[in-house]
Design an enzyme around this catalytic site. Structure first.
Site, mmCIF file in Angstrom:
data_model
loop_
_atom_site.group_PDB
_atom_site.id
_atom_site.type_symbol
_atom_site.label_atom_id
_atom_site.label_comp_id
_atom_site.label_asym_id
_atom_site.label_seq_id
_atom_site.Cartn_x
_atom_site.Cartn_y
_atom_site.Cartn_z
ATOM 1 N N GLY A 276 0.779 -1.235 0.000
ATOM 2 C CA GLY A 276 0.000 0.000 0.000
ATOM 3 C C GLY A 276 0.808 1.281 0.000
ATOM 4 N NE ARG B 178 0.977 -6.725 11.212
ATOM 5 C CZ ARG B 178 -0.320 -7.020 11.171
ATOM 6 N NH1 ARG B 178 -0.972 -7.295 12.296
ATOM 7 N NH2 ARG B 178 -0.964 -7.052 10.031
ATOM 8 C CE1 TYR C 178 -7.623 4.501 9.832
ATOM 9 C CE2 TYR C 178 -9.002 6.339 9.149
ATOM 10 C CZ TYR C 178 -7.855 5.591 9.009
ATOM 11 O OH TYR C 178 -6.918 5.947 8.065
ATOM 12 C CB ILE D 119 -7.244 0.490 5.147
ATOM 13 C CG1 ILE D 119 -7.558 0.563 6.638
ATOM 14 C CG2 ILE D 119 -7.521 1.824 4.481
ATOM 15 C CD1 ILE D 119 -6.639 1.493 7.420
#
Length: 246
Positions: free
Chosen positions: A18, A39, A169, A206
């Site tokens: 992204g 991660r 968010y 997202i």
């Protein structure tokens, strides 16, 4: 390849895909050594390989922003290999499925989970890496925010995103903006500049790729803020066209 960033070291969290990947590509194409924070080390290495295939000096760093051990380990790795950090882009962030309910119906755990990554994770990474940023002649911290974090836009019923009422968010990005302002004020006597970037409605996972902006467009503001001159702004909220209202 422009080499105006040659010798600079940039860490981008969540850079295996992204906007984060595109920020790494744009900084790397200008000569910076880019550290792909991910991660999953395998996904991070896959992304770094793509960057290297474009003659970009890319390295992988395993970094989970909600795991302090990986944060500390990343700091030690950067210190031992480079002795400094010039650019930190706090890109990693989440929007949970549980956040797609009306605000009054959002579960408290969704709020906690979102803040864990979008707020506590950003602060943990920034705090751990500040000593290395202070060793740079021109440290830059860029926090990937969102227009959805603007209280001005959230309170405007005619706003383009008036129906995007994601309690966790949106409020996490508002809090991120506050951290940006306070940290910038705290560091005003250093060479470090801290700003928040609004990428706009960019097509990423997202939002199920519903955004109308490309990742190339979404990365513009962050890259600008990551490469500000010595007289550039600090403590602001910007998209590529200028100031975004708080």
């Amino acid at each position: 390849m422009s080499e105006d960033l040659k010798g600079k070291v940039a860490l981008i969290t969540g850079a295996n895909k992204g906007i984060g990947f595109e920020i790494a590509r744009q900084l790397g194409s200008r000569g910076a050594t880019v550290l792909v924070g991910a991660r999953d080390i395998g996904r991070g290495e896959e992304a770094a390989n793509k960057l290297r295939s474009n003659q970009i000096d890319a390295r992988t760093i395993q970094l989970d922003v909600i795991d302090q051990k990986t944060i500390d380990s990343a700091g030690k790795q950067i210190e031992s290999e480079f002795g400094k950090l010039d650019i930190l882009v706090n890109n990693a962030g989440i929007l949970s499925d549980g956040d797609r309910l009306p605000p009054s119906q959002v579960d408290i755990e969704t709020l906690r989970h979102t803040y864990q990554t979008n707020i506590f994770g950003v602060f943990a990474v920034t705090k751990a890496l500040l000593p290395l940023l202070k060793k740079s002649k021109a440290g830059r911290i860029v926090n990937l925010s969102s227009g959805l974090g603007s209280l001005t836009q959230n309170s405007d019923p005619n706003s383009e995103f008036a129906d995007s009422r994601y309690l966790a968010y949106n409020s996490s990005k508002t809090a991120l903006n506050a951290i940006t302002v306070l940290l910038a004020a705290d560091l005003k006597d250093t060479a470090i500049k801290v700003n928040a970037a609004d990428p706009g409605f960019t097509a990423t996972d997202i939002n199920q790729y519903q955004g109308y902006r490309t990742v190339e467009q979404g990365a513009i503001a962050a890259v600008k803020l990551a490469t500000l001159p010595d007289d550039g702004s600090s403590g602001g909220f910007f998209n590529e066209n200028g100031v975004v209202p708080w």
